[in-house]
Design an enzyme around this catalytic site. Sequence first.
Site, PDB file in Angstrom:
ATOM      1  N   TRP A  58       0.823  -1.213   0.000  1.00 57.04           N
ATOM      2  CA  TRP A  58       0.000   0.000   0.000  1.00 57.04           C
ATOM      3  C   TRP A  58       0.854   1.258   0.000  1.00 57.04           C
ATOM      4  O   TRP A  58       1.817   1.372   0.762  1.00 57.04           O
ATOM      5  CB  TRP A  58      -0.883   0.004   1.243  1.00 57.04           C
ATOM      6  CG  TRP A  58      -1.553   1.316   1.494  1.00 57.04           C
ATOM      7  CD1 TRP A  58      -1.024   2.402   2.139  1.00 57.04           C
ATOM      8  CD2 TRP A  58      -2.859   1.699   1.089  1.00 57.04           C
ATOM      9  NE1 TRP A  58      -1.933   3.431   2.168  1.00 57.04           N
ATOM     10  CE2 TRP A  58      -3.082   3.020   1.527  1.00 57.04           C
ATOM     11  CE3 TRP A  58      -3.896   1.047   0.395  1.00 57.04           C
ATOM     12  CZ2 TRP A  58      -4.261   3.705   1.304  1.00 57.04           C
ATOM     13  CZ3 TRP A  58      -5.077   1.738   0.174  1.00 57.04           C
ATOM     14  CH2 TRP A  58      -5.252   3.056   0.629  1.00 57.04           C
ATOM     15  N   MET A  59       0.458   2.243  -0.835  1.00 57.81           N
ATOM     16  CA  MET A  59       1.085   3.575  -0.789  1.00 57.81           C
ATOM     17  C   MET A  59      -0.014   4.624  -0.827  1.00 57.81           C
ATOM     18  O   MET A  59      -0.981   4.477  -1.572  1.00 57.81           O
ATOM     19  CB  MET A  59       1.994   3.759  -1.998  1.00 57.81           C
ATOM     20  CG  MET A  59       2.513   5.193  -2.165  1.00 57.81           C
ATOM     21  SD  MET A  59       3.663   5.385  -3.535  1.00 57.81           S
ATOM     22  CE  MET A  59       2.571   5.240  -4.922  1.00 57.81           C
ATOM     23  N   ASP A  61      -0.130   9.124   0.488  1.00 60.88           N
ATOM     24  CA  ASP A  61       0.391  10.481   0.241  1.00 60.88           C
ATOM     25  C   ASP A  61       1.883  10.537  -0.092  1.00 60.88           C
ATOM     26  O   ASP A  61       2.688   9.876   0.571  1.00 60.88           O
ATOM     27  CB  ASP A  61       0.234  11.369   1.493  1.00 60.88           C
ATOM     28  CG  ASP A  61      -1.048  11.133   2.240  1.00 60.88           C
ATOM     29  OD1 ASP A  61      -1.953  10.506   1.700  1.00 60.88           O
ATOM     30  OD2 ASP A  61      -1.123  11.580   3.406  1.00 60.88           O
ATOM     31  N   TRP A  85      -4.290   0.040   3.953  1.00 62.90           N
ATOM     32  CA  TRP A  85      -3.753   1.104   4.812  1.00 62.90           C
ATOM     33  C   TRP A  85      -3.522   0.561   6.225  1.00 62.90           C
ATOM     34  O   TRP A  85      -4.465   0.124   6.891  1.00 62.90           O
ATOM     35  CB  TRP A  85      -4.741   2.268   4.858  1.00 62.90           C
ATOM     36  CG  TRP A  85      -4.204   3.467   5.589  1.00 62.90           C
ATOM     37  CD1 TRP A  85      -3.536   4.517   5.048  1.00 62.90           C
ATOM     38  CD2 TRP A  85      -4.293   3.720   6.995  1.00 62.90           C
ATOM     39  NE1 TRP A  85      -3.202   5.413   6.028  1.00 62.90           N
ATOM     40  CE2 TRP A  85      -3.652   4.952   7.238  1.00 62.90           C
ATOM     41  CE3 TRP A  85      -4.836   3.037   8.077  1.00 62.90           C
ATOM     42  CZ2 TRP A  85      -3.547   5.524   8.502  1.00 62.90           C
ATOM     43  CZ3 TRP A  85      -4.729   3.599   9.351  1.00 62.90           C
ATOM     44  CH2 TRP A  85      -4.086   4.829   9.544  1.00 62.90           C
ATOM     45  N   PHE A 120       2.977   9.440  10.143  1.00 60.92           N
ATOM     46  CA  PHE A 120       2.063  10.015   9.157  1.00 60.92           C
ATOM     47  C   PHE A 120       2.799  11.052   8.295  1.00 60.92           C
ATOM     48  O   PHE A 120       4.009  11.233   8.402  1.00 60.92           O
ATOM     49  CB  PHE A 120       0.859  10.639   9.870  1.00 60.92           C
ATOM     50  CG  PHE A 120      -0.254   9.643  10.193  1.00 60.92           C
ATOM     51  CD1 PHE A 120      -0.033   8.272  10.187  1.00 60.92           C
ATOM     52  CD2 PHE A 120      -1.538  10.095  10.500  1.00 60.92           C
ATOM     53  CE1 PHE A 120      -1.063   7.366  10.472  1.00 60.92           C
ATOM     54  CE2 PHE A 120      -2.569   9.208  10.785  1.00 60.92           C
ATOM     55  CZ  PHE A 120      -2.340   7.844  10.774  1.00 60.92           C
ATOM     56  N   SER A 121       2.024  11.774   7.513  1.00 60.03           N
ATOM     57  CA  SER A 121       2.610  12.642   6.486  1.00 60.03           C
ATOM     58  C   SER A 121       3.396  13.824   7.049  1.00 60.03           C
ATOM     59  O   SER A 121       3.164  14.267   8.181  1.00 60.03           O
ATOM     60  CB  SER A 121       1.507  13.161   5.567  1.00 60.03           C
ATOM     61  OG  SER A 121       1.046  12.098   4.786  1.00 60.03           O
ATOM     62  N   ARG A 181      -2.421  17.445  11.977  1.00 59.08           N
ATOM     63  CA  ARG A 181      -1.416  16.616  11.304  1.00 59.08           C
ATOM     64  C   ARG A 181      -0.913  17.216   9.994  1.00 59.08           C
ATOM     65  O   ARG A 181      -1.444  18.179   9.485  1.00 59.08           O
ATOM     66  CB  ARG A 181      -1.971  15.219  11.036  1.00 59.08           C
ATOM     67  CG  ARG A 181      -3.248  15.142  10.254  1.00 59.08           C
ATOM     68  CD  ARG A 181      -3.688  13.682  10.118  1.00 59.08           C
ATOM     69  NE  ARG A 181      -4.996  13.571   9.522  1.00 59.08           N
ATOM     70  CZ  ARG A 181      -6.144  13.628  10.199  1.00 59.08           C
ATOM     71  NH1 ARG A 181      -6.133  13.778  11.502  1.00 59.08           N
ATOM     72  NH2 ARG A 181      -7.297  13.540   9.571  1.00 59.08           N
ATOM     73  N   ASP A 182       0.124  16.558   9.480  1.00 58.14           N
ATOM     74  CA  ASP A 182       0.705  16.820   8.165  1.00 58.14           C
ATOM     75  C   ASP A 182       1.452  18.159   8.102  1.00 58.14           C
ATOM     76  O   ASP A 182       1.111  19.062   7.314  1.00 58.14           O
ATOM     77  CB  ASP A 182      -0.375  16.753   7.064  1.00 58.14           C
ATOM     78  CG  ASP A 182      -1.231  15.501   7.193  1.00 58.14           C
ATOM     79  OD1 ASP A 182      -0.695  14.485   7.677  1.00 58.14           O
ATOM     80  OD2 ASP A 182      -2.420  15.535   6.827  1.00 58.14           O
ATOM     81  N   GLU A 237      -6.473  18.314   5.592  1.00 57.79           N
ATOM     82  CA  GLU A 237      -5.257  17.502   5.680  1.00 57.79           C
ATOM     83  C   GLU A 237      -4.222  18.023   4.675  1.00 57.79           C
ATOM     84  O   GLU A 237      -4.551  18.703   3.714  1.00 57.79           O
ATOM     85  CB  GLU A 237      -5.576  16.041   5.339  1.00 57.79           C
ATOM     86  CG  GLU A 237      -6.558  15.387   6.290  1.00 57.79           C
ATOM     87  CD  GLU A 237      -6.760  13.900   5.988  1.00 57.79           C
ATOM     88  OE1 GLU A 237      -6.524  13.086   6.891  1.00 57.79           O
ATOM     89  OE2 GLU A 237      -7.155  13.557   4.864  1.00 57.79           O
TER      90      GLU A 237
HETATM   91  N1  DQQ Z   1      -2.807  10.321   5.175  1.00 61.40           N
HETATM   92  C1  DQQ Z   1      -1.899  10.282   6.256  1.00 61.40           C
HETATM   93  C2  DQQ Z   1      -2.252  11.435   7.130  1.00 61.40           C
HETATM   94  C3  DQQ Z   1      -2.975  12.333   6.198  1.00 61.40           C
HETATM   95  C4  DQQ Z   1      -3.744  11.393   5.346  1.00 61.40           C
HETATM   96  C5  DQQ Z   1      -2.030   8.955   6.929  1.00 61.40           C
HETATM   97  C6  DQQ Z   1      -4.193  11.971   4.039  1.00 61.40           C
HETATM   98  O1  DQQ Z   1      -1.097  12.042   7.652  1.00 61.40           O
HETATM   99  O2  DQQ Z   1      -3.775  13.261   6.877  1.00 61.40           O
HETATM  100  O3  DQQ Z   1      -1.680   7.925   6.049  1.00 61.40           O
HETATM  101  O4  DQQ Z   1      -4.366  10.982   3.061  1.00 61.40           O
END
Ligand code: DQQ
Length: 500
Positions: A58-59, A61, A85, A120-121, A181-182, A237
């Site tokens: 799985w891939m 972001d 995921w 996470f991202s 996040r992110d 996000e």
């Molecule tokens: N994917 C990540 C998060 C982000 C989300 C988790 C967006 O950091 O908010 O895999 O696809």
Amino acid sequence: MKKSARKKNFWHWAGIALAMAMGLAIAGQGLAQDRNHIKKTAADPQRPAYHFLPVKNWMNDPNGLIQFNGDYHLFYQYNPNGASWANMSWGHAKSKDLVHWERLPVALLPDQPYDRYGVFSGTAVNDSGTAAVIYTCISSPDFRKEGQCLAQSRDMVRWEKYSGNPVIAAPPRGLRTVGFRDPYVWNQDGRWNMVVGSGIRDRGGAILLYRSKDLRVWEYAGPVAVGDIRKNGRMWECPSFFQLGKKWVMIVSPMTGRTIYFVGDFKDDKFSPDFQEELDLGGSLYAPQVFKDDQGRSVMFGWLKENYWLASRRGWQGVQTLPRVLTLGADNRLNFEPAREVESLRGKKFRLEDIKAGPGSGGVIKEAKGDALEIFAEIEVREAAQAGIKVRASPDDSEQTLIYYDRAGERLVVDRSRSSRDPAAKTPMRSAPFKLAEGETLKLRIFLDRSVVEVFANSRVVMSSRIYPARADSLGLELFSTSGTMRVKSLDIWEMTPIW
Ligand code: DQQ
């Protein structure tokens, strides 16, 4: 040297040799497994040939996009253990040209108390010669405990997580946030800036601003932008926030499957957008990230989600877009072009000029077909109500994908409703606002790569879609128009060279 010391030394080196041999054996096994997997999946008609994706699993972001010591690096949300995921980690690849990729070992795994439920991202920056990544570290099984963490590397292969992690443990106090996040980090006038995706309860998506001198100690500087829950979602996000010319662009993914952008001004820690627009209405793009390269280009990659129920059974899910260069048009809207390096993939070429095609006549292109092509068509729409091209058509037309300009509706359409007769494919028709000016020709640049279709129209609109034709002979091309004749000034088709 004393006998006991010699003995100790012997066991020390013997231990290292054994560990290295075991490491090599495991890596060798991994490579052999990867080779087997590649062989198996080469025959998979849905697996793209010239877009980036990992060997398996799985891939989602794109993360940490950066050009570092000349190489482009692409990290990505990755599950090392399966095709769904879970176990979020940072996969890693590098490239000299944004197009040919070398896959590298997984860079970050969820292996610390503060990130054991997910790496996470986030983004990557060059901190005076040291690469640093700032990512969201998840420390609770319900993914609600979100902090921001730092890791560093000198060689981009061995990553050391900062001992003081998390560098931001929780969202700002006193703010009723939805998600945190992110992080997207950039340097401006010698200071580090970070924006984090969030939302303010009952109000809407929000982007929170932080500042730091050293990437370790961060000070909250307030929400830089707050959305409207009715218009653009409750949480945003994966922000990208960057300057283009005199303007600032903010791209966010509001958890609704859409991705939107704003163009505006950034002054006194506040972003004032002039307008909001959809980034890509093809139905597959999410969580894109933009970075500046050494040539000053703003380059974007984005996750192309699957629209196929049974995708996890194939052993892989998720593809990255081609690299896209973003510029501002005269109207301050974003313009999109594939990075020119993509042209290096062009192989055998076929060209036609000056063709009149009307409904049911003159359209079939007998000389070229395929599922890994670049197509460039310049079309005078004239009296046609719809003008474009049919791709991935089976000989009996039972499978086909239409890409066209709808003159009356003023839209660009990717009609996937008949792309596949496989009921697992969830590919409805998609369209985006698009208007040709008086006398302007339609310039369609289309990239077909098995289950990927990326369409650029006059550099103003881009649509990324996934399609899953079930028939091996769904490879045909046809010029397509309704209720009138169009003139195709030129049609260029290239077979694209696989990168794997
Ligand atoms: N994917 C990540 C998060 C982000 C989300 C988790 C967006 O950091 O908010 O895999 O696809």
